[in-house]
Design a protein around this motif. Structure first.
Motif, PDB file in Angstrom:
ATOM      1  N   LEU A  32       0.833  -1.202   0.000  1.00  0.00           N
ATOM      2  CA  LEU A  32       0.000   0.000   0.000  1.00  0.00           C
ATOM      3  C   LEU A  32       0.869   1.254   0.000  1.00  0.00           C
ATOM      4  O   LEU A  32       0.587   2.217  -0.722  1.00  0.00           O
ATOM      5  CB  LEU A  32      -0.921  -0.003   1.222  1.00  0.00           C
ATOM      6  N   LEU A  33       1.934   1.230   0.792  1.00  0.00           N
ATOM      7  CA  LEU A  33       2.826   2.391   0.838  1.00  0.00           C
ATOM      8  C   LEU A  33       3.526   2.580  -0.510  1.00  0.00           C
ATOM      9  O   LEU A  33       3.660   3.712  -0.993  1.00  0.00           O
ATOM     10  CB  LEU A  33       3.858   2.221   1.949  1.00  0.00           C
ATOM     11  N   ILE A  34       3.970   1.486  -1.120  1.00  0.00           N
ATOM     12  CA  ILE A  34       4.596   1.577  -2.442  1.00  0.00           C
ATOM     13  C   ILE A  34       3.621   2.189  -3.443  1.00  0.00           C
ATOM     14  O   ILE A  34       3.990   3.062  -4.242  1.00  0.00           O
ATOM     15  CB  ILE A  34       5.059   0.181  -2.911  1.00  0.00           C
ATOM     16  N   LEU A  55       1.073   4.200  -2.838  1.00  0.00           N
ATOM     17  CA  LEU A  55       0.852   5.611  -2.536  1.00  0.00           C
ATOM     18  C   LEU A  55       2.059   6.472  -2.912  1.00  0.00           C
ATOM     19  O   LEU A  55       1.914   7.553  -3.496  1.00  0.00           O
ATOM     20  CB  LEU A  55       0.524   5.780  -1.049  1.00  0.00           C
ATOM     21  N   VAL A  56       3.247   5.991  -2.578  1.00  0.00           N
ATOM     22  CA  VAL A  56       4.472   6.745  -2.876  1.00  0.00           C
ATOM     23  C   VAL A  56       4.647   6.892  -4.384  1.00  0.00           C
ATOM     24  O   VAL A  56       4.966   7.983  -4.892  1.00  0.00           O
ATOM     25  CB  VAL A  56       5.698   6.050  -2.250  1.00  0.00           C
ATOM     26  N   ALA A  57       4.439   5.800  -5.125  1.00  0.00           N
ATOM     27  CA  ALA A  57       4.564   5.866  -6.581  1.00  0.00           C
ATOM     28  C   ALA A  57       3.520   6.798  -7.181  1.00  0.00           C
ATOM     29  O   ALA A  57       3.802   7.547  -8.125  1.00  0.00           O
ATOM     30  CB  ALA A  57       4.441   4.467  -7.183  1.00  0.00           C
ATOM     31  N   ALA A  58       2.302   6.770  -6.631  1.00  0.00           N
ATOM     32  CA  ALA A  58       1.241   7.646  -7.137  1.00  0.00           C
ATOM     33  C   ALA A  58       1.586   9.115  -6.899  1.00  0.00           C
ATOM     34  O   ALA A  58       1.383   9.962  -7.781  1.00  0.00           O
ATOM     35  CB  ALA A  58      -0.087   7.298  -6.468  1.00  0.00           C
ATOM     36  N   VAL A  59       2.111   9.436  -5.728  1.00  0.00           N
ATOM     37  CA  VAL A  59       2.518  10.814  -5.444  1.00  0.00           C
ATOM     38  C   VAL A  59       3.638  11.239  -6.394  1.00  0.00           C
ATOM     39  O   VAL A  59       3.652  12.364  -6.904  1.00  0.00           O
ATOM     40  CB  VAL A  59       2.971  10.958  -3.972  1.00  0.00           C
ATOM     41  N   GLY A  60       4.582  10.325  -6.650  1.00  0.00           N
ATOM     42  CA  GLY A  60       5.649  10.636  -7.593  1.00  0.00           C
ATOM     43  C   GLY A  60       5.123  10.895  -8.995  1.00  0.00           C
ATOM     44  O   GLY A  60       5.579  11.809  -9.681  1.00  0.00           O
ATOM     45  N   ALA A  61       4.132  10.089  -9.415  1.00  0.00           N
ATOM     46  CA  ALA A  61       3.544  10.268 -10.747  1.00  0.00           C
ATOM     47  C   ALA A  61       2.820  11.611 -10.854  1.00  0.00           C
ATOM     48  O   ALA A  61       2.968  12.337 -11.841  1.00  0.00           O
ATOM     49  CB  ALA A  61       2.578   9.123 -11.049  1.00  0.00           C
ATOM     50  N   PHE A 120       3.419   5.763 -12.470  1.00  0.00           N
ATOM     51  CA  PHE A 120       2.014   5.372 -12.542  1.00  0.00           C
ATOM     52  C   PHE A 120       1.886   3.860 -12.724  1.00  0.00           C
ATOM     53  O   PHE A 120       1.054   3.216 -12.064  1.00  0.00           O
ATOM     54  CB  PHE A 120       1.329   6.099 -13.699  1.00  0.00           C
ATOM     55  N   VAL A 121       2.692   3.269 -13.597  1.00  0.00           N
ATOM     56  CA  VAL A 121       2.672   1.812 -13.777  1.00  0.00           C
ATOM     57  C   VAL A 121       3.052   1.109 -12.479  1.00  0.00           C
ATOM     58  O   VAL A 121       2.470   0.078 -12.112  1.00  0.00           O
ATOM     59  CB  VAL A 121       3.634   1.405 -14.912  1.00  0.00           C
ATOM     60  N   MET A 122       4.031   1.658 -11.761  1.00  0.00           N
ATOM     61  CA  MET A 122       4.424   1.104 -10.467  1.00  0.00           C
ATOM     62  C   MET A 122       3.249   1.056  -9.506  1.00  0.00           C
ATOM     63  O   MET A 122       3.002   0.042  -8.830  1.00  0.00           O
ATOM     64  CB  MET A 122       5.535   1.970  -9.854  1.00  0.00           C
ATOM     65  N   ALA A 123       2.521   2.180  -9.422  1.00  0.00           N
ATOM     66  CA  ALA A 123       1.386   2.263  -8.501  1.00  0.00           C
ATOM     67  C   ALA A 123       0.298   1.262  -8.887  1.00  0.00           C
ATOM     68  O   ALA A 123      -0.265   0.569  -8.025  1.00  0.00           O
ATOM     69  CB  ALA A 123       0.826   3.686  -8.506  1.00  0.00           C
ATOM     70  N   ILE A 124       0.000   1.157 -10.183  1.00  0.00           N
ATOM     71  CA  ILE A 124      -1.033   0.229 -10.648  1.00  0.00           C
ATOM     72  C   ILE A 124      -0.626  -1.216 -10.370  1.00  0.00           C
ATOM     73  O   ILE A 124      -1.442  -2.027  -9.916  1.00  0.00           O
ATOM     74  CB  ILE A 124      -1.298   0.432 -12.158  1.00  0.00           C
ATOM     75  N   TYR A 125       0.627  -1.537 -10.623  1.00  0.00           N
ATOM     76  CA  TYR A 125       1.068  -2.918 -10.407  1.00  0.00           C
ATOM     77  C   TYR A 125       1.075  -3.268  -8.919  1.00  0.00           C
ATOM     78  O   TYR A 125       0.753  -4.404  -8.538  1.00  0.00           O
ATOM     79  CB  TYR A 125       2.458  -3.134 -11.005  1.00  0.00           C
ATOM     80  N   ALA A 126       1.443  -2.313  -8.073  1.00  0.00           N
ATOM     81  CA  ALA A 126       1.394  -2.566  -6.632  1.00  0.00           C
ATOM     82  C   ALA A 126      -0.033  -2.831  -6.181  1.00  0.00           C
ATOM     83  O   ALA A 126      -0.285  -3.733  -5.368  1.00  0.00           O
ATOM     84  CB  ALA A 126       1.986  -1.377  -5.871  1.00  0.00           C
TER      85      ALA A 126
END
Length: 423
Positions: A264-266, A268-274, A366-372
């Protein structure tokens, strides 16, 4: 911490100067390439070449050290680094620069392997975690400090290249002249990539994507600044903002990761980065917005490196953690090689232009967040009390620092188990 500083101050000082030189030459090439009218794609190949050399060095340097020893490898690689940095302004050709960057990447990787094994030898079991944290802080501080030196000389001349070469040359003096004994060297045979992928699909996919994100910001940020028409001072501040964000947010995110579902943290963090990258792409015509965007991109992407390692460790036996580190570094390196090339292609297109820099980072995050989020539906949640501790490590680390981070995580987890049994 004081014990770490007293026993390893020469090494830390030398590595700080080394990172200043490395950070300076990376930004300087991005600016000088624009002055020399290199195309964006040519510069992307030049920047990508560093990561190709770095990946090769991380695989070959341990064998070099076993054959001839730390001191000889250290001195030889230092000579090559200084020579290549002087070569850049003399041979202003993209092919020559790309070949030089391969050599630079290889040499820096070997230097990191050597220095980090020395640091590990200087630390004890009680302060190894503090030593690793201090080492990572020195690395990031060196890169940030390097950006101020961009203003010392004219990037169209040779003075700044000479400064970078001098800093690298001086950096080896405190290390080689210190009285610290040469450590015994050994590395763990890595797990196969298939084993690693079966163990942690999110860790592997995330490390590959993160390699592209990190290499884009490390190699192409200055190229973006030059294309976007930023002044030299603005380019330096823009590049520094990525690493300031990493320094500020690494430890808070690490603290949070030990207290919640890391997937979940991964996400959220990836989404904020995107989102931060999208803000930079859409509203980046305003310089303060660029700095804010860079701060949050760096603050999200760099801690993700530690998060992916810690998440992968949650599904490994203690004896396999060190073996997994080599595979994770290799996967990250593959993504890093491709990152600048794709970024350069986007930046050179008529559709996106310089904003392709932010588009590439946003897409990967964004792909990171979706895959997580997807992996959260495929595997049961690991309770917080069964997860291991996180150890701070940045994408600039070699496999040796990765193994040290794994050892720190194992020791922290074992201490928690012992404390629970005692209670």
């Amino acid at each position: 911490m004081l014990q770490v500083i007293s026993s390893a101050w020469a090494l830390l000082l030398g590595m700080g100067l080394l990172m200043v030189g490395n950070g300076l030459q990376g930004t300087l090439l991005g600016v000088r390439g624009e002055i020399e009218s290199f195309s964006t794609f040519q510069m992307s190949i030049v920047m990508s070449a560093y990561f190709l050399g770095f990946l090769g060095g991380s695989r070959l340097a341990p064998e070099m050290i076993r054959r001839v020893g730390h001191v000889r490898v250290f001195a030889a690689l230092a000579s090559f680094i200084s020579a290549v940095m002087i070569m850049y302004p003399l041979l202003t050709d993209p092919i020559a620069w790309a070949l030089g960057r391969v050599v630079i990447g290889f040499c820096f990787s070997g230097v990191y392997v050597t220095a980090e094994s020395w640091l590990n030898n200087a630390a004890s079991n009680e302060n190894r975690g503090q030593a690793l944290s201090l080492y990572m802080i020195v690395q990031m501080t060196g890169i940030v400090s390097a950006q101020a030196l961009m203003l010392v000389g004219d990037p169209a001349g040779y003075e700044t290249f000479v400064i970078a070469s001098i800093l690298v040359s001086i950096s080896f003096a405190p290390i080689l002249l210190s009285i610290s004994p040469t450590p015994a060297f050994d590395t763990t045979k890595p797990m196969t990539l298939r084993q690693l992928l079966d163990t942690s699909p999110l860790g592997c996919v995330g490390m590959f994507l993160l390699g592209g994100v990190f290499s884009a910001q490390f190699a192409m940020a200055a190229v973006y600044g030059a294309q976007a028409g930023l002044s030299l001072a603005e380019i330096s501040t823009f590049v520094a903002s990525f690493y300031i964000g990493a320094l500020v947010l690494q430890y808070p995110l690490g603290w949070v990761s030990d207290r919640m579902d890391r997937r979940l943290l991964i996400m959220l963090v990836a989404a904020v980065g995107a989102v931060s990258a999208m803000v930079g792409m859409i509203f980046g015509v305003t310089f303060p917005v660029l700095l804010i965007s860079a701060f949050w991109i760096g603050g999200m992407s760099n801690p993700l490196y530690s998060l992916f390692i810690a998440y992968t460790n949650d599904y490994l036996e203690y004896d396999d953690m060190a073996a997994a580190s080599g595979g994770l570094v290799f996967i990250n390196g593959l993504g890093a090689i491709a990152g600048p090339v794709i970024t350069g292609w986007l930046m050179g297109s008529a559709i996106f232009g310089p904003q392709g820099f932010f588009l590439f980072i946003a897409a990967l995050m964004f792909v990171m967040a979706i895959y997580a989020a997807y992996r959260m539906t495929q595997r049961a949640y690991v309770p917080v009390d069964e997860t291991g501790a996180i150890a701070p490590v940045y994408p600039t680390a070699s496999p040796v620092a990765m193994e040290v981070a794994q050892e720190v995580a194992i020791e922290a987890a074992q201490d928690e188990i012992d404390a629970q049994e005692t209670a």
